[in-house]
Design an enzyme around this catalytic site. Structure first.
Site, PDB file in Angstrom:
ATOM      1  N   CYS A 338       0.795  -1.233   0.000  1.00 56.53           N
ATOM      2  CA  CYS A 338       0.000   0.000   0.000  1.00 56.53           C
ATOM      3  C   CYS A 338       0.832   1.290   0.000  1.00 56.53           C
ATOM      4  O   CYS A 338       0.434   2.251  -0.678  1.00 56.53           O
ATOM      5  CB  CYS A 338      -1.022  -0.001   1.134  1.00 56.53           C
ATOM      6  SG  CYS A 338      -0.464  -0.659   2.696  1.00 56.53           S
ATOM      7  N   ARG A 367       7.767 -10.774   5.462  1.00 58.55           N
ATOM      8  CA  ARG A 367       7.586 -10.614   6.917  1.00 58.55           C
ATOM      9  C   ARG A 367       8.477 -11.648   7.611  1.00 58.55           C
ATOM     10  O   ARG A 367       8.482 -12.814   7.229  1.00 58.55           O
ATOM     11  CB  ARG A 367       6.128 -10.868   7.325  1.00 58.55           C
ATOM     12  CG  ARG A 367       5.101 -10.192   6.433  1.00 58.55           C
ATOM     13  CD  ARG A 367       4.742  -8.796   6.901  1.00 58.55           C
ATOM     14  NE  ARG A 367       3.809  -8.172   5.964  1.00 58.55           N
ATOM     15  CZ  ARG A 367       2.487  -8.373   5.971  1.00 58.55           C
ATOM     16  NH1 ARG A 367       1.949  -9.174   6.875  1.00 58.55           N
ATOM     17  NH2 ARG A 367       1.708  -7.772   5.097  1.00 58.55           N
ATOM     18  N   GLN A 385       0.562 -11.096  -2.507  1.00 57.86           N
ATOM     19  CA  GLN A 385      -0.816 -10.678  -2.272  1.00 57.86           C
ATOM     20  C   GLN A 385      -1.476 -10.274  -3.589  1.00 57.86           C
ATOM     21  O   GLN A 385      -0.844  -9.626  -4.425  1.00 57.86           O
ATOM     22  CB  GLN A 385      -0.855  -9.485  -1.313  1.00 57.86           C
ATOM     23  CG  GLN A 385      -0.391  -9.803   0.096  1.00 57.86           C
ATOM     24  CD  GLN A 385      -0.401  -8.567   0.975  1.00 57.86           C
ATOM     25  OE1 GLN A 385       0.160  -7.536   0.608  1.00 57.86           O
ATOM     26  NE2 GLN A 385      -1.030  -8.660   2.136  1.00 57.86           N
ATOM     27  N   ASP A 387      -3.147  -7.848  -4.367  1.00 58.87           N
ATOM     28  CA  ASP A 387      -3.412  -6.573  -3.714  1.00 58.87           C
ATOM     29  C   ASP A 387      -3.997  -5.553  -4.682  1.00 58.87           C
ATOM     30  O   ASP A 387      -3.614  -5.504  -5.850  1.00 58.87           O
ATOM     31  CB  ASP A 387      -2.097  -6.014  -3.152  1.00 58.87           C
ATOM     32  CG  ASP A 387      -2.240  -5.518  -1.737  1.00 58.87           C
ATOM     33  OD1 ASP A 387      -3.382  -5.378  -1.268  1.00 58.87           O
ATOM     34  OD2 ASP A 387      -1.211  -5.274  -1.088  1.00 58.87           O
ATOM     35  N   HIS A 389      -5.623  -1.272  -4.445  1.00 52.22           N
ATOM     36  CA  HIS A 389      -5.983  -0.114  -3.630  1.00 52.22           C
ATOM     37  C   HIS A 389      -6.812   0.827  -4.480  1.00 52.22           C
ATOM     38  O   HIS A 389      -6.422   1.190  -5.588  1.00 52.22           O
ATOM     39  CB  HIS A 389      -4.721   0.559  -3.080  1.00 52.22           C
ATOM     40  CG  HIS A 389      -3.947  -0.345  -2.173  1.00 52.22           C
ATOM     41  ND1 HIS A 389      -2.921  -1.129  -2.632  1.00 52.22           N
ATOM     42  CD2 HIS A 389      -4.100  -0.632  -0.854  1.00 52.22           C
ATOM     43  CE1 HIS A 389      -2.452  -1.853  -1.627  1.00 52.22           C
ATOM     44  NE2 HIS A 389      -3.157  -1.573  -0.546  1.00 52.22           N
ATOM     45  N   LYS A 473     -11.830  -3.472   8.910  1.00 46.54           N
ATOM     46  CA  LYS A 473     -11.816  -4.334   7.729  1.00 46.54           C
ATOM     47  C   LYS A 473     -12.933  -5.365   7.803  1.00 46.54           C
ATOM     48  O   LYS A 473     -13.520  -5.610   8.856  1.00 46.54           O
ATOM     49  CB  LYS A 473     -10.458  -5.025   7.583  1.00 46.54           C
ATOM     50  CG  LYS A 473     -10.012  -5.817   8.807  1.00 46.54           C
ATOM     51  CD  LYS A 473      -8.625  -6.407   8.602  1.00 46.54           C
ATOM     52  CE  LYS A 473      -8.178  -7.187   9.832  1.00 46.54           C
ATOM     53  NZ  LYS A 473      -6.943  -7.959   9.604  1.00 46.54           N
ATOM     54  N   HIS A 519      -8.368  -0.956   0.725  1.00 53.02           N
ATOM     55  CA  HIS A 519      -7.409  -2.033   0.495  1.00 53.02           C
ATOM     56  C   HIS A 519      -8.222  -3.307   0.288  1.00 53.02           C
ATOM     57  O   HIS A 519      -9.142  -3.573   1.056  1.00 53.02           O
ATOM     58  CB  HIS A 519      -6.504  -2.264   1.705  1.00 53.02           C
ATOM     59  CG  HIS A 519      -5.822  -1.047   2.240  1.00 53.02           C
ATOM     60  ND1 HIS A 519      -4.444  -0.945   2.312  1.00 53.02           N
ATOM     61  CD2 HIS A 519      -6.304   0.100   2.774  1.00 53.02           C
ATOM     62  CE1 HIS A 519      -4.122   0.224   2.862  1.00 53.02           C
ATOM     63  NE2 HIS A 519      -5.243   0.871   3.147  1.00 53.02           N
TER      64      HIS A 519
END
Length: 646
Positions: A338, A367, A385, A387, A389, A473, A519
């Site tokens: 993000c 991570r 991910q 992902d 946005h 979320k 997100h």
């Protein structure tokens, strides 16, 4: 008198001091026999704990999550009592309930060990103690008395836990001859525990700190009925067969290498093909819905994550900064996509007419998970991910959220996940330090999620304290074929990162405004999603997703040329498969094909070669033998199968 409000809205009056079990008895004796705990004003309580003021009360049986929590929490104490009986001098750390069962971390006396063979004796002792039907007794105790008790007992782990507790908030629980520092809740008595199975023994660091004492962790599970334990153990056996680590190796999808590093998956050709098809499916759907695809680096300057807040919240759990040859310059492996997407938005001015702006990326992030928490693909240090946005105006927020909701549910349907729960994850109002941003922004974001789910009639549960640090979320808890729940897709509403990155657009009033950010990741991470998909399907993926959709099995090598010709015709029709031209019997080839979960077998012999046909056999269905047909007819038949899958 006090007023007790039940879940159906009815209100009953009782004398102060009544407990939830009494309330159940006042309704019916049959109900009371099922009740093992209660939820009082949203908090799980002992069913025997006195109620002294007006309250909302939900009565809990073992079928309720809160009931299981109390049951397995009580079982952890029963395990501890059994351990203390068989291993005098043992010291106790923590013994919480978990999603399925419980564990207790212990420090055994010098020279003593517990392995799998010792668990049977502990199980027998637990059953013996359970049959005594000893009540779980809650006692409020002063900090001084609690310290004195554990000093006399010589239990330094409990003493350390007491350091963080305040006088007036400390309780002990007793059952039989065992006393523990505990907030509860617990079931009324040990006699409710009828079936016990201790599942595993492992090592665990005290408080998760690798520099501290290594403890022995004993895992177990209990049930109020023996048949429920039998069913659970049967499910565990099936789960072992479906374990994605085992099937991933058998199906040659992925591998790990100690030389590459723990928690860093390597995708083999078949696994890479599976990933590509998942990505292609979602990419096509995203483009259809107006997303624009972007690509961002795997690293970023440390200041990027300081600005976003990720460094402050997750810096200790991330891979540490990378020093460059330039003095003082630090980069980090990307923990989130993000911040990069915020920079894409910020790189040029925007008008409200350009919004919503939907940016999507299959972005790999990193991570540093603790080594003891790594687990196949479901817990890794490097994952991708799906992902995206979305930057939009406040007026566009609900419509965009609903669009993402529709996309996420479409993905689940396509993958065969029909049973899922939507969890609204909100901030914990008691711990504001965990979050960034103003109270007003949080309230607006939470309201948007709640209203959107209500508008489409989506059943939800609400969990406080499960929000991301920058916003609330909607998490999707998907149940697999064995009834296990997994958190997969997520949608998050964020007013805070646009503020931290000073993102702006020019509105219809010609003034600058702050966009709202959504997100979203329907898969969550490809690694975790694929691990769940493997176990859900037992490796028998939907036909459209299979890396190899058929195997051609010639009955002898005399038909190798014809097999190659058939393969070329199928490849031209975009049907994927291979020729098994090994010098093996047909029976062996069929068995090996079944083990590889290849859905369609095409058997070629003299008759098929002469007629220009193929003999078709479908795995895992009744009437799977479809007989011989021309190749063109098989191609049409195959397309029908794909259409039926949706």
């Amino acid at each position: 008198m006090i007023e007790i409000t039940l879940p159906d809205g009815s209100v009953r009056k009782y004398e102060s001091g009544v407990n939830s079990l009494d309330v159940a008895k006042s309704i019916s004796e049959g109900l009371a026999r099922k009740i093992i705990a209660a939820k009082v004003d949203g908090e799980i309580w002992d069913a025997t704990r006195p109620l002294t003021k007006d309250a909302s009360v939900q009565l809990l049986s073992f079928q309720d999550d809160g009931g299981k929590y109390a049951f397995w929490h009580s079982s952890a104490h029963l395990l501890a009592e059994a351990i203390e009986a068989l291993y005098p001098g043992v010291k106790f750390a923590i013994g919480p309930p978990i999603e399925n069962g419980f564990y207790y971390d212990i420090d055994l006396p010098e020279g003593k060990t517990i392995g799998l063979k010792e668990l049977e004796a502990l199980e027998k002792k637990m059953i013996e103690l359970a049959r005594q039907k000893n009540p779980y007794i809650r006692k409020e105790i002063s900090k001084a008395d609690a310290i004195s008790y554990f000093q006399e007992k010589g239990d330094e782990y409990k003493l350390e836990l007491l350091e963080d507790l305040e006088d007036g908030t400390i309780t002990f629980y007793e059952q039989g001859g065992f006393t523990d520092l505990c907030r509860g809740p617990h079931i009324p008595n040990t006699g409710l525990i009828k079936a016990v199975k201790l599942l595993n023994v492992a090592g665990a660091y005290w408080r998760g700190d690798e520099s501290r004492q290594t403890l022995t962790r004993i895992y177990g599970i209990t049930f109020p009925k023996a048949k429920e334990l039998k069913q659970y153990l049967a499910m565990l056996e099936e789960a072992k067969k479906r374990d994605h680590r085992k099937l991933g190796a058998e199906l040659e999808l992925f591998m790990f290498s100690e030389k590459v590093g723990m928690g860093l998956p390597i995708w083999l050709p078949k696994g890479a093909a599976l990933r590509d098809r998942l990505q292609d499916f979602l990419k096509q759907e995203q483009v259809r819905r107006g997303y624009q695809l972007v690509v961002t680096p795997h690293i970023g300057h440390k200041n990027l994550y300081v600005t976003s807040g990720h460094y402050e919240k997750y810096g200790e759990d991330s891979f540490q900064p990378i020093n460059t040859p330039k003095e003082g310059e630090e980069f980090m492996l990307k923990p989130m996509n993000c911040p990069h997407h915020c920079e894409i938005f910020a790189h040029k001015p925007h008008s409200y007419k350009e919004l919503p702006l939907r940016l999507a990326e299959f972005g790999t992030v990193y991570r540093y998970e603790q080594s003891g928490e790594l687990h196949g693909l479901s817990r890794v240090r490097c994952f991708t991910q799906d992902d995206a946005h979305i930057f939009c105006t406040p007026d566009q927020l609900k419509a965009e959220f609903l669009n993402v909701l529709d996309l996420t549910m479409m993905v689940f349907r396509k993958m065969g996940f029909a049973d899922f729960t939507a969890q609204i994850s909100l901030r914990d109002p008691e711990k504001p330090e965990k979050y960034i941003g103003s109270k007003e922004n949080w309230e607006a974001a939470e309201k948007a999620i709640i209203e959107a789910t209500q508008e489409v009639g989506l059943p939800t549960v609400t969990e406080l304290g499960e929000a991301a640090f920058y916003g609330p979320k909607l998490d999707f808890m998907v149940k697999d074929a064995l009834g296990r729940s997994w958190q997969l897709g997520t949608i998050q509403v964020d007013y805070n990162l646009p503020e931290r990155f000073q993102l702006e657009y020019v509105g219809a009033d010609n003034q600058k405004h702050r966009p709202v950010m959504i997100h979203r990741a329907p898969f969550g991470s490809l690694e975790r999603f694929i691990s769940v998909l493997i176990e859900h399907t037992a490796g028998k993926f939907p036909l459209w997703l299979m890396p190899e959709q058929y195997a051609i099995l010639p009955v002898s090598d005399r038909f190798g040329d014809y097999a190659t010709k058939v393969q070329q015709e199928l490849a031209a029709a975009d049907i994927r498969g291979y020729v098994d031209n090994r010098n093996e019997t047909l029976g062996r080839k069929i068995r090996d094909t079944e083990l590889k979960r290849i859905p369609i077998m095409l058997i070629l012999g003299e008759k098929e070669a002469e007629e220009g046909s193929i003999s078709v056999r479908i795995q895992g269905v009744e009437d799977g033998d479809k007989g011989s047909m021309p190749v063109a007819d098989f191609i049409a038949f195959f397309q029908e199968l794909l259409t039926k899958e949706g």
